[in-house]
Design an enzyme around this catalytic site. Structure first.
Site, PDB file in Angstrom:
ATOM      1  N   LYS A   1     106.590   2.773   4.673  1.00 21.40           N
ATOM      2  CA  LYS A   1     107.550   2.299   5.489  1.00 21.40           C
ATOM      3  C   LYS A   1     106.595   3.860   7.123  1.00 21.40           C
ATOM      4  O   LYS A   1     105.282   4.113   6.400  1.00 21.40           O
ATOM      5  CB  LYS A   1     108.448   3.428   5.459  1.00 21.40           C
ATOM      6  CG  LYS A   1     109.485   4.252   6.740  1.00 21.40           C
ATOM      7  CD  LYS A   1     110.585   2.904   7.366  1.00 21.40           C
ATOM      8  CE  LYS A   1     111.175   2.883   8.383  1.00 21.40           C
ATOM      9  NZ  LYS A   1     110.310   1.806   9.620  1.00 21.40           N
TER      10      LYS A   1
ATOM     11  N   LYS B   1     104.640  13.159   5.803  1.00 22.71           N
ATOM     12  CA  LYS B   1     105.789  13.100   6.691  1.00 22.71           C
ATOM     13  C   LYS B   1     107.225  13.010   6.051  1.00 22.71           C
ATOM     14  O   LYS B   1     108.382  13.618   6.152  1.00 22.71           O
ATOM     15  CB  LYS B   1     105.544  12.349   8.175  1.00 22.71           C
ATOM     16  CG  LYS B   1     106.587  12.918   9.095  1.00 22.71           C
ATOM     17  CD  LYS B   1     106.497  11.081   9.812  1.00 22.71           C
ATOM     18  CE  LYS B   1     104.705  11.621  10.897  1.00 22.71           C
ATOM     19  NZ  LYS B   1     104.678  10.347  11.733  1.00 22.71           N
TER      20      LYS B   1
ATOM     21  N   LYS C   1     101.458   1.950   7.055  1.00 21.72           N
ATOM     22  CA  LYS C   1     101.071   1.760   8.645  1.00 21.72           C
ATOM     23  C   LYS C   1     100.593   0.814   8.366  1.00 21.72           C
ATOM     24  O   LYS C   1      99.553  -0.347   7.791  1.00 21.72           O
ATOM     25  CB  LYS C   1     100.111   3.250   8.969  1.00 21.72           C
ATOM     26  CG  LYS C   1     100.148   2.786  10.329  1.00 21.72           C
ATOM     27  CD  LYS C   1     101.176   4.219  10.733  1.00 21.72           C
ATOM     28  CE  LYS C   1     102.056   3.773  11.899  1.00 21.72           C
ATOM     29  NZ  LYS C   1     102.591   5.108  12.579  1.00 21.72           N
TER      30      LYS C   1
ATOM     31  N   THR D   1     112.238   9.849  18.439  1.00 22.77           N
ATOM     32  CA  THR D   1     110.901  10.759  18.152  1.00 22.77           C
ATOM     33  C   THR D   1     110.442  11.688  19.669  1.00 22.77           C
ATOM     34  O   THR D   1     110.815  12.905  18.722  1.00 22.77           O
ATOM     35  CB  THR D   1     110.212  10.108  18.231  1.00 22.77           C
ATOM     36  OG1 THR D   1     110.092   8.243  17.244  1.00 22.77           O
ATOM     37  CG2 THR D   1     108.203  10.777  17.281  1.00 22.77           C
TER      38      THR D   1
ATOM     39  N   ASN E   1     106.696   5.859  24.793  1.00 25.82           N
ATOM     40  CA  ASN E   1     107.785   5.650  24.833  1.00 25.82           C
ATOM     41  C   ASN E   1     107.785   7.488  23.740  1.00 25.82           C
ATOM     42  O   ASN E   1     109.270   8.112  23.832  1.00 25.82           O
ATOM     43  CB  ASN E   1     107.815   4.632  23.099  1.00 25.82           C
ATOM     44  CG  ASN E   1     109.339   5.407  22.216  1.00 25.82           C
ATOM     45  OD1 ASN E   1     109.604   6.285  21.773  1.00 25.82           O
ATOM     46  ND2 ASN E   1     110.080   4.811  22.060  1.00 25.82           N
TER      47      ASN E   1
ATOM     48  N   SER F   1     114.623   5.917  11.810  1.00 26.51           N
ATOM     49  CA  SER F   1     114.107   4.212  10.904  1.00 26.51           C
ATOM     50  C   SER F   1     114.970   4.366  10.120  1.00 26.51           C
ATOM     51  O   SER F   1     115.455   3.536  10.037  1.00 26.51           O
ATOM     52  CB  SER F   1     112.829   4.178  11.057  1.00 26.51           C
ATOM     53  OG  SER F   1     112.453   3.540  12.369  1.00 26.51           O
TER      54      SER F   1
HETATM   55  P1  NAD Z   1     102.872   3.878  23.043  1.00 26.74           P
HETATM   56  O1  NAD Z   1     102.056   2.201  23.373  1.00 26.74           O
HETATM   57  O2  NAD Z   1     104.733   3.927  23.990  1.00 26.74           O
HETATM   58  O3  NAD Z   1     102.801   5.052  24.126  1.00 26.74           O
HETATM   59  C1  NAD Z   1     101.083   5.766  24.464  1.00 26.74           C
HETATM   60  C2  NAD Z   1     100.694   6.239  25.570  1.00 26.74           C
HETATM   61  O4  NAD Z   1      99.150   7.077  25.380  1.00 26.74           O
HETATM   62  C3  NAD Z   1     100.526   5.711  26.986  1.00 26.74           C
HETATM   63  O5  NAD Z   1     101.344   5.948  27.676  1.00 26.74           O
HETATM   64  C4  NAD Z   1      99.138   5.310  27.095  1.00 26.74           C
HETATM   65  O6  NAD Z   1      99.026   5.062  28.307  1.00 26.74           O
HETATM   66  C5  NAD Z   1      98.426   6.884  26.642  1.00 26.74           C
HETATM   67  N1  NAD Z   1      97.778   6.295  26.513  1.00 26.74           N
HETATM   68  C6  NAD Z   1      96.904   5.965  25.611  1.00 26.74           C
HETATM   69  N2  NAD Z   1      95.657   5.548  24.956  1.00 26.74           N
HETATM   70  C7  NAD Z   1      95.052   6.989  26.470  1.00 26.74           C
HETATM   71  C8  NAD Z   1      94.027   7.904  26.111  1.00 26.74           C
HETATM   72  N3  NAD Z   1      93.052   7.792  26.299  1.00 26.74           N
HETATM   73  N4  NAD Z   1      94.828   9.480  26.984  1.00 26.74           N
HETATM   74  C9  NAD Z   1      95.576   9.334  27.280  1.00 26.74           C
HETATM   75  N5  NAD Z   1      96.781   9.042  26.652  1.00 26.74           N
HETATM   76  C10 NAD Z   1      96.543   7.318  26.380  1.00 26.74           C
HETATM   77  O7  NAD Z   1     102.735   5.497  22.101  1.00 26.74           O
HETATM   78  P2  NAD Z   1     104.457   5.874  21.373  1.00 26.74           P
HETATM   79  O8  NAD Z   1     104.875   4.957  20.684  1.00 26.74           O
HETATM   80  O9  NAD Z   1     104.675   6.878  22.671  1.00 26.74           O
HETATM   81  O10 NAD Z   1     103.111   6.551  20.258  1.00 26.74           O
HETATM   82  C11 NAD Z   1     102.271   8.294  20.809  1.00 26.74           C
HETATM   83  C12 NAD Z   1     101.378   8.517  19.535  1.00 26.74           C
HETATM   84  O11 NAD Z   1     103.145   9.188  18.924  1.00 26.74           O
HETATM   85  C13 NAD Z   1     100.923   8.038  18.463  1.00 26.74           C
HETATM   86  O12 NAD Z   1     100.495   9.007  18.145  1.00 26.74           O
HETATM   87  C14 NAD Z   1     102.234   7.515  17.633  1.00 26.74           C
HETATM   88  O13 NAD Z   1     101.482   7.155  16.538  1.00 26.74           O
HETATM   89  C15 NAD Z   1     103.296   9.076  17.272  1.00 26.74           C
HETATM   90  N6  NAD Z   1     104.359   8.385  16.613  1.00 26.74           N
HETATM   91  C16 NAD Z   1     105.129   7.500  17.954  1.00 26.74           C
HETATM   92  C17 NAD Z   1     106.228   7.144  17.483  1.00 26.74           C
HETATM   93  C18 NAD Z   1     107.595   5.784  18.275  1.00 26.74           C
HETATM   94  O14 NAD Z   1     108.287   6.069  17.343  1.00 26.74           O
HETATM   95  N7  NAD Z   1     106.974   5.138  18.399  1.00 26.74           N
HETATM   96  C19 NAD Z   1     107.456   7.918  16.005  1.00 26.74           C
HETATM   97  C20 NAD Z   1     106.340   8.910  15.339  1.00 26.74           C
HETATM   98  C21 NAD Z   1     105.018   8.763  16.344  1.00 26.74           C
END
Ligand code: NAD
Length: 433
Positions: free
Chosen positions: A74, A98, A110, A197, A231, A368
């Site tokens: 997953k 996790k 992943k 999240t 997100n 999820s």
């Molecule tokens: P997303 O694409 O929705 O948002 C990512 C954000 O980070 C955006 O605002 C982008 O502009 C910003 N960003 C990108 N590069 C950057 C940089 N160099 N400096 C600062 N900001 C930067 O992604 P997300 O889903 O919000 O995921 C963010 C983190 O959370 C990731 O590490 C992801 O693996 C983790 N995560 C996400 C989920 C989920 O349900 N979406 C679940 C668990 C973990």
């Protein structure tokens, strides 16, 4: 990245964390650890995409199926120009840990594509998403491997992917929908998944803060800076604000804003969507006002004098070069791998409380899994039901991690790893016996 920050291989960081936790395992468990040093399967594909101008371009894609001893693989799919195999391996490993930490019956996987999605049109993005599924369809399925959104992927991309998967496989449509989670509710997704999240992060933080007793200086709220406003960053900003915290800074890939009065997350999000970026979106109270804030770099955001820091973008943003400048007393690691091990070690010595990624951001995989279960049973749970279950699961996992950390006198990451590792390694022993 600023000049003195290093490019860090996240898979080496992950293995360093594993080695640190391993000393708390018994001899039998340690013998099995080899299982977690490498993924069970790495799939690398080239995806041809017909671009709008008629030229065919090729994109490199990965799926890493790390470990399935507790259930199907997953994990999300990331679209980013800096995706590497090492990064996908690390993310798949962290998913394995996790799911075990929070008691989800899933293994870890992943995926990723090396692409800057902002340079593609919507039709090109759709062809790329469908192409990824065509290249990998043999390896996916509701009891085999279940992808979800990650950086730069969302419910719309999941809808294209699940549609392509159903076209390729004939059979029970409803059950096949369970192959992808993070779908919109209209496409068979779960209520509450999009926000899960962020909401899970709030529950983890609240549970740990009850134990740590972090008190704000008299007469003010606890202040928070959040790196990343996608997100995860937006949703956690919304939930923290509603719960009485003051979110004073947020950022995206183009830089950040600092609003000492506290931002209004929804207005800031609306402004970002209108502008395409955050700078200039100084939205506090009920208005956006250019007098209220300052533009701030991503590096400076991490160093602000706040109570709580929430990295919610990419890996290794806190490392040896900048850890000395971090002022927050608590770090809620919402981005996977945001803290490099060297920084972790220094923060531990300074008694900064680090709530690790494998706990903090697990709300996404918990809901999820609810989505997967609803799809398989053809059921629909209300948002209240989903959020209540999420709350219970997050609170109990966070409390368990806290208790073990106290007992072993270790940091929360090591405690979380020990819990996860024991759950992964013991079923492997049972199968053999
Ligand atoms: P997303 O694409 O929705 O948002 C990512 C954000 O980070 C955006 O605002 C982008 O502009 C910003 N960003 C990108 N590069 C950057 C940089 N160099 N400096 C600062 N900001 C930067 O992604 P997300 O889903 O919000 O995921 C963010 C983190 O959370 C990731 O590490 C992801 O693996 C983790 N995560 C996400 C989920 C989920 O349900 N979406 C679940 C668990 C973990």
């Amino acid at each position: 990245m600023s000049a003195n920050m290093k490019a860090i291989n996240p898979f080496i960081s992950a293995q360093t964390q594993l080695a640190k936790a391993a000393s708390w395992l018994n001899a039998n468990e340690q013998q099995k650890l080899e299982l977690l040093k490498y993924p069970q399967r790495i799939i690398e594909v080239m995806i041809p995409v017909n671009m709008d101008d008629g030229v065919t371009k090729f994109f490199r894609g990965y799926r890493v199926q790390y470990n399935n001893s507790r259930g199907p693989y997953k994990g999300g799919i990331r679209f980013h120009e800096q995706v590497t195999l090492e990064e996908v391996q690390a993310l798949a490993f962290w998913m394995t840990i996790k799911c075990a930490v929070v008691g989800v019956p899933m293994g870890g996987g992943k995926g990723g594509i090396v692409v800057d999605p902002k340079k593609l049109s919507q039709t090109e993005l759709e062809r790329l998403s469908r192409g990824y599924v065509r290249a990998l369809s043999d390896c996916l399925g509701p009891d085999l491997d279940i992808p979800a959104p990650d950086v730069n992927t969302n419910a719309k991309i999941m809808a294209w992917m699940v549609d392509e998967f159903i076209k390729i496989r004939s059979g029970d449509r409803q059950e096949l929908r369970a192959t992808f989670t993070g779908k919109s509710v209209a496409d068979g997704g779960s209520e509450g998944r999009e926000e899960a999240t962020g909401l899970g992060g709030l529950y983890a933080l609240q549970t740990i803060l009850e134990e740590v007793k972090l008190a704000p200086k008299s007469g003010r709220k606890l202040t928070v800076a959040i790196q990343g406003f996608g997100n995860v960053g937006f949703n956690i900003a919304k939930f923290l604000t509603a719960a009485g915290y003051q979110v004073v800074a947020v950022s995206d890939s183009r830089g950040g804003i600092w609003v000492p009065d506290g931002i209004n997350p929804q207005l800031t999000q609306d402004c970002k969507q209108k502008n395409g970026y955050l700078a200039g979106c100084y939205c506090s109270g009920t208005v956006c006002d250019l007098q209220k804030g300052k533009v701030i770099s991503n590096e400076a955001l991490l160093e602000l004098p706040v109570d709580i820091l929430v990295p919610a973008a990419l890996e290794s943003v806190i490392q040896k070069a900048n850890v000395g400048k971090i002022q927050a007393r608590v770090i809620l690691e919402m981005a996977n791998g945001a803290l490099a091990p060297e920084a972790d070690q220094i923060l531990e010595k300074r008694h900064t409380v680090v709530i690790p990624d494998v706990l903090a951001n697990s709300g996404g995989v918990i809901v999820s899994t609810f989505e997967w279960e609803q799809n398989l049973k053809n059921a629909k749970w209300s948002k209240a039901q989903v959020n209540e279950r999420l709350k219970k699961q997050m609170q109990s996992a966070a409390f368990e991690v806290w208790q073990l950390a106290q007992k072993l006198k270790v940091d929360l990451r090591t405690a979380a790893f020990v819990i996860g590792l024991k759950r992964i390694l013991i079923p492997a022993q049972k199968k053999e016996g």
